[in-house]
Design an enzyme around this catalytic site. Structure first.
Site, PDB file in Angstrom:
ATOM      1  N   LYS A  29       0.865  -1.189   0.000  1.00 39.28           N
ATOM      2  CA  LYS A  29       0.000   0.000   0.000  1.00 39.28           C
ATOM      3  C   LYS A  29       0.898   1.234   0.000  1.00 39.28           C
ATOM      4  O   LYS A  29       1.673   1.455   0.928  1.00 39.28           O
ATOM      5  CB  LYS A  29      -0.894  -0.002   1.249  1.00 39.28           C
ATOM      6  N   ASP A  73      -2.394  10.236   3.490  1.00 40.75           N
ATOM      7  CA  ASP A  73      -3.794   9.859   3.693  1.00 40.75           C
ATOM      8  C   ASP A  73      -4.490  10.938   4.519  1.00 40.75           C
ATOM      9  O   ASP A  73      -4.426  10.937   5.746  1.00 40.75           O
ATOM     10  CB  ASP A  73      -3.878   8.490   4.407  1.00 40.75           C
ATOM     11  N   LYS A 123      -9.515  13.165   8.138  1.00 43.79           N
ATOM     12  CA  LYS A 123      -8.992  12.761   9.442  1.00 43.79           C
ATOM     13  C   LYS A 123      -8.885  13.974  10.362  1.00 43.79           C
ATOM     14  O   LYS A 123      -8.441  15.035   9.937  1.00 43.79           O
ATOM     15  CB  LYS A 123      -7.602  12.138   9.284  1.00 43.79           C
ATOM     16  N   ASP A 148       1.726   6.416   5.512  1.00 39.29           N
ATOM     17  CA  ASP A 148       0.756   5.469   4.964  1.00 39.29           C
ATOM     18  C   ASP A 148       1.257   4.774   3.694  1.00 39.29           C
ATOM     19  O   ASP A 148       0.534   4.002   3.077  1.00 39.29           O
ATOM     20  CB  ASP A 148      -0.579   6.205   4.700  1.00 39.29           C
ATOM     21  N   ASP A 185     -11.969   7.278   3.783  1.00 36.38           N
ATOM     22  CA  ASP A 185     -10.767   7.026   4.584  1.00 36.38           C
ATOM     23  C   ASP A 185     -10.388   5.545   4.603  1.00 36.38           C
ATOM     24  O   ASP A 185      -9.317   5.182   5.061  1.00 36.38           O
ATOM     25  CB  ASP A 185     -10.986   7.553   6.012  1.00 36.38           C
ATOM     26  N   GLU A 202      -9.349   3.845   2.247  1.00 36.50           N
ATOM     27  CA  GLU A 202      -8.842   3.906   0.875  1.00 36.50           C
ATOM     28  C   GLU A 202      -7.799   2.841   0.575  1.00 36.50           C
ATOM     29  O   GLU A 202      -7.625   2.446  -0.572  1.00 36.50           O
ATOM     30  CB  GLU A 202      -8.258   5.304   0.600  1.00 36.50           C
ATOM     31  N   ARG A 210      -7.652  -0.336   1.163  1.00 36.36           N
ATOM     32  CA  ARG A 210      -8.193  -1.575   0.579  1.00 36.36           C
ATOM     33  C   ARG A 210      -8.607  -1.364  -0.872  1.00 36.36           C
ATOM     34  O   ARG A 210      -8.577  -2.295  -1.666  1.00 36.36           O
ATOM     35  CB  ARG A 210      -9.345  -2.099   1.449  1.00 36.36           C
TER      36      ARG A 210
END
Ligand code: BES
Ligand code: ZN
Ligand code: ZN
Length: 478
Positions: A247, A252, A259, A270, A329, A331, A333
């Protein structure tokens, strides 16, 4: 840092660190002189110093010839792996003292591998700007009676330096580490070895492949999303291929499910999974094992803008499944969905390991020392647990059950990326990803809690990026 393994402490060296264990300190280490032995036994018997993990003490009585002497604790023998801690403490004391070089004297018979690892990992800094102090030690001598081949030393150094490379990528501020730059970093790996080939797919290429899930996440960013595809073909043609997927969310923000303060600050980290994959390829390139490994990284930024994806959007992944974006959020996956399906169908690997800072829920469940692992294949999972046992990096299996699978289903679409009211967030992440690996044996590593330590480090890991799972990957790929 240059590493040498010698049998004696060199004449000229700035600092000498004697490793002493807590339970059975030796009274007769060959490398010690009579004066050194007397001094060490003196502090041990006075109980000023007991050899505990993390302990270090300067031995003032011994300082001569410009050398400073220290004892460092390695803890109890049965706790295992503690030589890495002791070497890490030695390296960080040497670094803070601005020594040009230092020696670590191991108890007789101890393998230098753990000490090399700790020394290189402990001698790490990440600083930006002229005013920040960024001193690193140039050379470390491991003093050990045990024979260790030059090749083995080089491999150990490569693994630790590749881990520091992962840390650098993750620690870099998000304005300096985006999908473009990550792709450039991947490209650079081709220079290390001819066996590494790197291909970068841009948004147009991914559009042709119908990667609507990954592209949906990246569409709010001014920087083009990338799929970074690495191949290391060190084995024979036709041999099994194993895959590492990462990933790479370079920042993020949460997207429109933005967030809040307290959660957004460390989100440059991230892309920790992506960095891990690049670190693994750096290690493969330098050490040339006879293996075929592919790496696939989904590199995006999850941003807020007039063009960003919105809660309620339905996007279509490469495998044709429609996904309602119930939470912008969740995201990671969505990025992995296309990266995993691409990997499974293009390379038909024997196994896929994916690495992702996927869920805050994993931190709630397992904290910052243990990574969550989940998957679809017992053999692959056993292999992961065995590898982690050897590496000493904690992993704990979390379940993917039919109930979680059921909850990933959408109302107006095949799937949804988040389901209100289901609190087992890490398992839900795993259950979602499972839809995209086809029949490939697969293990997902949730490193949200372990990849970045915002509050504290350990003996051989300064605060910030850790480079976690590099040692486990080495064992996995052995
Ligand atoms: N990148 C985060 C997970 C994360 C959290 C990593 C903290 C490192 C530290 C991920 O994209 C995320 O936001 N996950 C959400 C998922 C939820 C909306 C289903 C989470 O865990 O809260
Ligand atoms: Zn997120
Ligand atoms: Zn994320």
């Amino acid at each position: 840092m240059k590493i040498e393994v010698l049998e004696k402490v060199p004449e000229k060296i700035s600092g000498v660190f004697f490793v002493v264990s807590e339970d059975s300190y030796e009274k007769d280490v060959k490398a010690f002189s009579a004066a050194e032995k007397k001094q060490i036994l003196g502090v041990m018997e006075s109980e000023i110093f007991t050899g505990r993990k993390g302990e270090s003490l300067a031995l003032t009585g011994l300082n001569k010839d410009g050398k400073a002497f220290f004892v460092v604790g390695s803890g109890k023998k049965e706790e295992g792996g503690l030589l890495r801690n002791a070497a890490g403490v030695a390296a960080s004391v040497a670094k803070k003292s601005k020594f040009a070089d230092f020696a670590i004297v191991l108890p007789t018979g101890e393998d230098p591998a753990l000490a090399i690892s700790g020394a290189v990992l402990g001698n790490y800094n990440f600083k930006i700007g002229d005013t920040s102090e960024d001193f690193l030690v140039k050379k470390c001598v491991i003093v050990s009676g045990k024979k260790f081949s030059k090749d083995a030393v080089e491999k150990e150094v490569s693994l630790a330096e590749s881990t520091n490379f992962v840390r650098d990528l993750v620690n870099t501020p998000p304005s300096l580490m985006n999908p473009d730059i990550l792709a450039e970093e991947a490209k650079k790996l081709e220079k290390i070895s001819k066996k590494v080939k790197v291909k970068i797919l841009g948004e147009k290429d991914m559009g042709k492949l119908k990667m609507g899930s990954l592209l949906g996440v990246g569409q709010g960013s001014d920087i083009e999303s990338k799929l970074i595809v690495l191949e290391y073909m060190g084995g024979k043609k036709g041999d099994d291929v194993e895959a590492l997927v990462g990933k790479g969310v370079c920042f993020d923000s949460g997207g429109y499910n933005v967030k809040p303060t307290g959660h957004i600050e460390d989100m440059k980290s991230d892309m920790g999974g992506a960095a891990t994959v690049l670190g693994a390829f750096r290690f493969l390139a330098e050490t040339s094992p006879e293996k075929n490994v592919v790496g696939v990284i989904g590199a995006v930024e999850n941003m807020v803008s007039g063009n960003a994806y919105k809660p309620g959007d339905v996007i279509t992944a490469m495998n044709g499944k429609t996904i309602e974006v119930t939470n912008t959020d969740a995201e990671g996956r969505l990025v992995l969905a296309d990266a995993l399906y691409y990997t499974a169908t293009k390379f038909k690997p024997a196994v896929i390991f994916d690495f992702a800072t996927l869920t805050g829920a994993c931190i709630a469940a397992l904290g910052t020392e243990i990574s969550g692992v989940m998957g679809n294949d017992k053999k692959a999972m056993d292999r992961v647990k065995k590898a982690a046992d050897v590496s000493g990096e904690g992993v704990w299996e979390l379940p993917i059950t039919d109930l979680f699978r059921e909850k990933t289903k959408g109302t107006i679409s095949d799937l949804q990326n988040w389901t209100a009211g289901v609190s087992a967030g890490s398992s839900m992440g795993g259950a979602f990803l499972e839809h995209f690996v086809e029949e490939t044996p697969w293990v997902h590593f949730d490193i949200a809690g372990t990849a970045y330590q915002g509050k504290y480090g350990n003996e051989f890991t300064p605060k910030g990026a850790t480079g976690v799972m590099m040692r486990t990957i080495r064992e996995l790929l052995k």
